[in-house]
Design an enzyme around this catalytic site. Structure first.
Site, PDB file in Angstrom:
ATOM      1  N   THR A   1     -41.528  39.162  62.203  1.00 47.40           N
ATOM      2  CA  THR A   1     -41.547  37.787  61.697  1.00 47.40           C
ATOM      3  C   THR A   1     -40.314  37.020  62.172  1.00 47.40           C
ATOM      4  O   THR A   1     -40.420  35.944  62.770  1.00 47.40           O
ATOM      5  CB  THR A   1     -41.609  37.807  60.151  1.00 47.40           C
ATOM      6  OG1 THR A   1     -42.771  38.529  59.754  1.00 47.40           O
ATOM      7  CG2 THR A   1     -41.643  36.411  59.574  1.00 47.40           C
TER       8      THR A   1
ATOM      9  N   CYS B   1     -52.059  38.971  55.303  1.00 43.13           N
ATOM     10  CA  CYS B   1     -51.467  37.827  54.623  1.00 43.13           C
ATOM     11  C   CYS B   1     -52.456  37.085  53.749  1.00 43.13           C
ATOM     12  O   CYS B   1     -52.069  36.361  52.853  1.00 43.13           O
ATOM     13  CB  CYS B   1     -50.858  36.894  55.659  1.00 43.13           C
ATOM     14  SG  CYS B   1     -49.806  37.795  56.767  1.00 43.13           S
TER      15      CYS B   1
ATOM     16  N   ALA C   1     -40.483  47.674  64.014  1.00 42.68           N
ATOM     17  CA  ALA C   1     -40.432  49.144  64.002  1.00 42.68           C
ATOM     18  C   ALA C   1     -41.503  49.779  63.123  1.00 42.68           C
ATOM     19  O   ALA C   1     -42.007  50.850  63.435  1.00 42.68           O
ATOM     20  CB  ALA C   1     -39.050  49.615  63.554  1.00 42.68           C
TER      21      ALA C   1
ATOM     22  N   ASN D   1     -53.844  41.230  65.912  1.00 40.99           N
ATOM     23  CA  ASN D   1     -53.678  42.203  64.832  1.00 40.99           C
ATOM     24  C   ASN D   1     -54.958  42.448  64.034  1.00 40.99           C
ATOM     25  O   ASN D   1     -55.061  43.420  63.315  1.00 40.99           O
ATOM     26  CB  ASN D   1     -52.544  41.786  63.890  1.00 40.99           C
ATOM     27  CG  ASN D   1     -52.648  40.339  63.476  1.00 40.99           C
ATOM     28  OD1 ASN D   1     -52.779  39.449  64.317  1.00 40.99           O
ATOM     29  ND2 ASN D   1     -52.625  40.092  62.185  1.00 40.99           N
TER      30      ASN D   1
ATOM     31  N   THR E   1     -24.044  41.789  58.675  1.00 40.31           N
ATOM     32  CA  THR E   1     -23.710  43.176  59.001  1.00 40.31           C
ATOM     33  C   THR E   1     -24.957  43.932  59.439  1.00 40.31           C
ATOM     34  O   THR E   1     -25.992  43.856  58.783  1.00 40.31           O
ATOM     35  CB  THR E   1     -23.077  43.859  57.767  1.00 40.31           C
ATOM     36  OG1 THR E   1     -21.950  43.079  57.378  1.00 40.31           O
ATOM     37  CG2 THR E   1     -22.657  45.285  58.071  1.00 40.31           C
TER      38      THR E   1
HETATM   39  C1  LIG Z   1     -46.682  43.069  61.793  1.00 41.65           C
HETATM   40  C2  LIG Z   1     -46.803  41.856  62.577  1.00 41.65           C
HETATM   41  C3  LIG Z   1     -45.875  40.812  62.438  1.00 41.65           C
HETATM   42  C4  LIG Z   1     -44.764  40.851  61.433  1.00 41.65           C
HETATM   43  O1  LIG Z   1     -43.820  41.863  61.670  1.00 41.65           O
HETATM   44  P1  LIG Z   1     -42.812  42.269  60.479  1.00 41.65           P
HETATM   45  O2  LIG Z   1     -41.889  43.257  61.088  1.00 41.65           O
HETATM   46  O3  LIG Z   1     -43.654  42.849  59.398  1.00 41.65           O
HETATM   47  O4  LIG Z   1     -42.114  41.030  60.061  1.00 41.65           O
HETATM   48  C5  LIG Z   1     -46.054  39.696  63.225  1.00 41.65           C
HETATM   49  N1  LIG Z   1     -47.056  39.595  64.105  1.00 41.65           N
HETATM   50  C6  LIG Z   1     -47.961  40.592  64.277  1.00 41.65           C
HETATM   51  C7  LIG Z   1     -49.033  40.442  65.304  1.00 41.65           C
HETATM   52  C8  LIG Z   1     -47.868  41.735  63.508  1.00 41.65           C
HETATM   53  O5  LIG Z   1     -48.781  42.702  63.672  1.00 41.65           O
END
Ligand SMILES: *Cc1c(COP(=O)(O)O)cnc(C)c1O
Length: 402
Positions: free
Chosen positions: A71, A324, A199, A150, A236
């Site tokens: 994000t 979401c 990650a 996704n 940090t």
């Molecule tokens: C998981 C995901 C995000 C968000 O990543 P986070 O590390 O959870 O903030 C954004 N875009 C896509 C396509 C994702 O699959």
């Protein structure tokens, strides 16, 4: 037995990653800015992780910035590039099937005076490259198109988009938060100017990710107050998490081909068994150019919510694809953009297979799914047969008022 088939939402932390992280909580807990050796050990761990991340995508370590995840990386790249090059133009091109973070960042930029083109996709989920070229104006500064979707797992023609962007002197950002770890990415070959990494999508910890920005590009920073991350991201550093990101990205590409092969076999088995045993089911997204673990089905005459809750009662974790908005009955913006009719989109369930899934789990899931869909359709049919005008018809309802 719990069957976890929502690896697109997040993944289980790899034990080997945890092991690598542990010393940085309680032994090597120094602040990486400190000059004494405890601090310098933390610094070294961070720089080692940076090398690993860079290597995984064929970048230079100096092009990698650690962030809190996908994000933040997307927001930093899109807003950062947009504001740094605003004098050149104010036009951004994206697509209608981006993740909510990209779409909402673009909407926010529109309110701030930028212009955004949201490209349509075809029924397989792809943008049209000619339309992309047609939408470029002399004000266009940025193209942001996700690497793989996704919800459907569909992989865009990234190298071609990169080439179009480069030819036109436009920056190309790609939200690859879901793709990294599931596909090999090469930022040089694919001409990617910036991308996001998360990650927890590849067996690493949550709350840590990275942003790649090609050397020489400027991007405005938003988090001020400290000099960390080469003065681009104050605060940090989360050393254990960074170490975890480094280890997880290294591991996921270590036995990549073998792992992907196994996932593809499970997925294809899943595809064919479900199509054999359940009628009226539709696979969303292109069948060839998609990530290995993604299975996105629309079951006719059922509500996704009911399928998901019933699977949960059997300890099977799946989702409707859009984390979401899950919990709401809103149809997915991705499927609607792909012209999937509302009636079919509402019965959409995403199963995402990961490295810990086994054939036994898939069999259990298929058997359970067959029962659940059958049961739900029976209920749906019974409900449909109760006509509002049944009394007037004298019980001889032929479905005329359904
Ligand atoms: C998981 C995901 C995000 C968000 O990543 P986070 O590390 O959870 O903030 C954004 N875009 C896509 C396509 C994702 O699959």
């Amino acid at each position: 037995m719990r069957v976890y088939l929502d690896n697109s939402a997040t993944t289980k932390l790899d034990e080997n990653v945890l092991k690598e992280m542990m010393p940085y909580f309680t032994e090597e807990y120094g602040n990486a800015l400190s000059v004494y050796s405890l601090g310098q050990n933390a610094r070294k761990a961070i720089e080692d992780a940076r090398i690993k991340v860079a290597k995984a995508i064929n970048a230079d370590p100096s092009e990698i910035y650690f962030t809190s995840g996908g994000t933040e990386s997307n927001i930093t790249a899109i807003r950062g590039l947009a504001y740094s090059y605003r004098r050149r133009g104010n036009h951004i091109i994206t697509s209608k099937t981006e993740s909510p973070v990209v779409l909402e960042t673009c909407e926010q930029l529109e309110k701030e005076g930028f212009e955004v083109t949201y490209l349509d996709v075809d029924e397989k989920g792809f943008i049209n490259l000619e339309k992309l070229e047609d939408s470029i104006t002399d004000k266009t500064i940025l193209i942001t198109i996700m690497y793989a979707n996704n919800e459907t797992g569909v992989i865009e023609q990234i190298a071609n988009i990169g080439a179009i962007a480069r030819e036109n002197g436009i920056f190309f950002h790609t939200d690859s938060s879901y793709a990294i770890g599931n596909v090999k990415i090469d930022v040089k070959r694919e001409m990617i100017d910036s991308l996001s990494i998360s990650a927890h999508k590849f067996y690493g910890p949550k709350g840590i990710g990275a942003l790649y920005v090609r050397k020489g590009l400027k991007f405005k920073k938003f988090q001020v107050g400290g000099h960390q991350e080469r003065n681009k991201r104050a605060g940090t550093e989360n050393v254990p998490a960074i170490v975890g990101l480094g280890k997880s990205i290294e591991l996921v590409y270590e036995d990549f081909e073998k792992q992907i092969q196994k996932t593809i076999e499970l997925r294809d088995y899943f595809f064919s068994e479900v199509q054999k045993r359940i009628k009226n089911v539709y696979i969303n997204g292109d069948l060839k150019r998609r990530l290995p673990g993604n299975v996105n089905f629309s079951f006719y005459d059922v509500e996704a919510e009911d399928v998901i809750l019933n699977l949960d009662m059997k300890d099977i974790c799946v989702s409707n694809g859009n984390v979401c908005i899950s919990g709401s009955l809103e149809p997915s913006h991705v499927l609607l953009a792909m012209q999937v009719p509302y009636d079919i989109a509402k019965g959409t369930v995403r199963f995402s297979i990961g490295k810990y899934n086994t054939k036994e789990e898939i069999d259990y899931t298929i058997n359970t799914l067959v029962e659940i869909i059958e049961e739900l359709r029976k209920i749906e049919k019974e409900e449909k047969n109760v006509c509002r005008f049944a009394e007037q018809c004298g019980g001889n309802c032929s479905g005329c008022h359904k």
